[in-house]
Design an enzyme around this catalytic site. Structure first.
Site, mmCIF file in Angstrom:
data_model
loop_
_atom_site.group_PDB
_atom_site.id
_atom_site.type_symbol
_atom_site.label_atom_id
_atom_site.label_comp_id
_atom_site.label_asym_id
_atom_site.label_seq_id
_atom_site.Cartn_x
_atom_site.Cartn_y
_atom_site.Cartn_z
ATOM 1 N N ASN A 71 -1.757 55.918 -41.733
ATOM 2 C CA ASN A 71 -1.319 55.076 -42.848
ATOM 3 C C ASN A 71 -0.610 53.828 -42.340
ATOM 4 O O ASN A 71 0.121 53.858 -41.350
ATOM 5 C CB ASN A 71 -0.483 55.855 -43.877
ATOM 6 C CG ASN A 71 0.655 56.647 -43.298
ATOM 7 O OD1 ASN A 71 0.602 57.081 -42.158
ATOM 8 N ND2 ASN A 71 1.698 56.837 -44.084
ATOM 9 N N GLU B 151 1.733 50.935 -43.836
ATOM 10 C CA GLU B 151 2.532 50.520 -44.991
ATOM 11 C C GLU B 151 2.869 49.028 -44.906
ATOM 12 O O GLU B 151 2.630 48.372 -43.893
ATOM 13 C CB GLU B 151 3.780 51.400 -45.083
ATOM 14 C CG GLU B 151 3.391 52.856 -45.317
ATOM 15 C CD GLU B 151 4.587 53.767 -45.571
ATOM 16 O OE1 GLU B 151 5.741 53.358 -45.348
ATOM 17 O OE2 GLU B 151 4.330 54.920 -45.996
ATOM 18 N N CYS C 253 -3.719 54.243 -47.045
ATOM 19 C CA CYS C 253 -3.636 55.627 -46.547
ATOM 20 C C CYS C 253 -4.437 55.784 -45.247
ATOM 21 O O CYS C 253 -5.378 55.029 -44.978
ATOM 22 C CB CYS C 253 -4.223 56.589 -47.572
ATOM 23 S SG CYS C 253 -3.264 56.743 -49.076
ATOM 24 N N GLU D 199 -6.581 58.149 -44.474
ATOM 25 C CA GLU D 199 -7.989 58.533 -44.692
ATOM 26 C C GLU D 199 -8.859 57.301 -44.901
ATOM 27 O O GLU D 199 -9.944 57.174 -44.355
ATOM 28 C CB GLU D 199 -8.106 59.441 -45.919
ATOM 29 C CG GLU D 199 -7.388 60.759 -45.812
ATOM 30 C CD GLU D 199 -5.937 60.704 -46.266
ATOM 31 O OE1 GLU D 199 -5.257 59.677 -46.053
ATOM 32 O OE2 GLU D 199 -5.482 61.706 -46.834
ATOM 33 N N CYS E 117 -4.709 61.787 -51.303
ATOM 34 C CA CYS E 117 -4.386 61.314 -52.650
ATOM 35 C C CYS E 117 -5.677 61.132 -53.451
ATOM 36 O O CYS E 117 -6.791 61.179 -52.901
ATOM 37 C CB CYS E 117 -3.611 59.996 -52.570
ATOM 38 S SG CYS E 117 -4.653 58.579 -52.184
ATOM 39 N N CYS F 162 -8.088 58.405 -52.226
ATOM 40 C CA CYS F 162 -8.810 58.776 -50.996
ATOM 41 C C CYS F 162 -9.899 59.803 -51.299
ATOM 42 O O CYS F 162 -10.969 59.779 -50.686
ATOM 43 C CB CYS F 162 -7.841 59.315 -49.954
ATOM 44 S SG CYS F 162 -6.862 58.001 -49.198
HETATM 45 N N1 THU Z 1 -0.613 58.768 -47.539
HETATM 46 C C1 THU Z 1 -1.715 58.855 -46.753
HETATM 47 O O1 THU Z 1 -1.861 58.139 -45.768
HETATM 48 N N2 THU Z 1 -2.643 59.760 -47.088
HETATM 49 C C2 THU Z 1 -2.539 60.608 -48.152
HETATM 50 O O2 THU Z 1 -3.472 61.344 -48.398
HETATM 51 C C3 THU Z 1 -1.317 60.656 -48.935
HETATM 52 C C4 THU Z 1 -0.394 59.540 -48.739
HETATM 53 C C5 THU Z 1 0.407 57.795 -47.164
HETATM 54 C C6 THU Z 1 0.535 56.617 -48.097
HETATM 55 C C7 THU Z 1 1.954 56.200 -47.817
HETATM 56 O O3 THU Z 1 1.956 55.378 -46.670
HETATM 57 C C8 THU Z 1 2.664 57.488 -47.481
HETATM 58 O O4 THU Z 1 1.661 58.414 -47.150
HETATM 59 C C9 THU Z 1 3.503 58.049 -48.611
HETATM 60 O O5 THU Z 1 2.786 58.147 -49.776
#
Ligand code: THU
Length: 162
Positions: A62, A64, A73, A75, A112, A115
């Site tokens: 991920n 940010e 994310c 994925e 999520c 994704c």
């Molecule tokens: N996140 C992912 O990278 N993958 C997921 O399936 C769930 C959430 C990340 C997004 C964000 O950077 C952090 O986790 C918190 O939500």
């Protein structure tokens, strides 16, 4: 009115070492990718590893951003990169691993909704179910195909393209 019962199989392994070698390797790579995540805002680090039909493995994590919705994310970072580098090459397996300071030992990485929809697209392109490996502190949960994670998913056929 009629009622339908949806039936899905979920396999739960006590550890990654119980998995077939290729899947265990993918979990390992997803774990390593999580350590390289850029997640200063949430502190929730996620890694993903994608195995393609040509044997290539792509990892992502991920990313940010101070403007929160601009982040992505793990994925999607991995799947989009895989498709950008190897367009049309089917995705066979996807491993996801997450780590946070405080994590319930019984939990596991869960993609999520957005994704799941993206996994759905690449599964349809691949033409066969993607093996999805969800890593947890005390287990690895495995599903064959995104239907288990996203029943009644939206597909391109819904668009009725002329
Ligand atoms: N996140 C992912 O990278 N993958 C997921 O399936 C769930 C959430 C990340 C997004 C964000 O950077 C952090 O986790 C918190 O939500």
């Amino acid at each position: 009115m009629k009622e339908i019962l949806l039936n899905y199989t979920v396999r739960i392994y006590d550890s990654a070492s119980e998995l077939p070698e290729t899947s265990a390797h993918l979990i390992q790579l997803a774990r390593e990718a999580a350590t390289r995540a850029y997640a200063p805002y949430s502190g929730y680090q996620v890694g993903a590893a994608v195995l393609l039909a040509n044997g290539e493995i792509i990892t992502g994590n991920n990313q940010e951003n101070s403007a929160y919705p601009s982040g992505l994310c793990a994925e999607r970072t991995a799947l989009f990169y895989a498709s950008a580098q190897f367009p049309g090459v089917p995705v066979r397996q996807l491993a996801i691993s997450a780590s946070a300071e405080k994590m319930d030992p019984d939990t596991f990485a869960k993609p999520c909704g957005g994704c799941r929809q993206v996994i759905s697209e690449y599964e349809d392109l691949a033409g066969s179910p993607i093996t999805i490996l969800l890593d947890g502190p005390t287990s690895v949960t495995v599903v064959e195909g995104v239907d288990t994670l996203l029943p009644f998913r939206f597909k391109k056929e819904e668009l009725h393209k002329p």
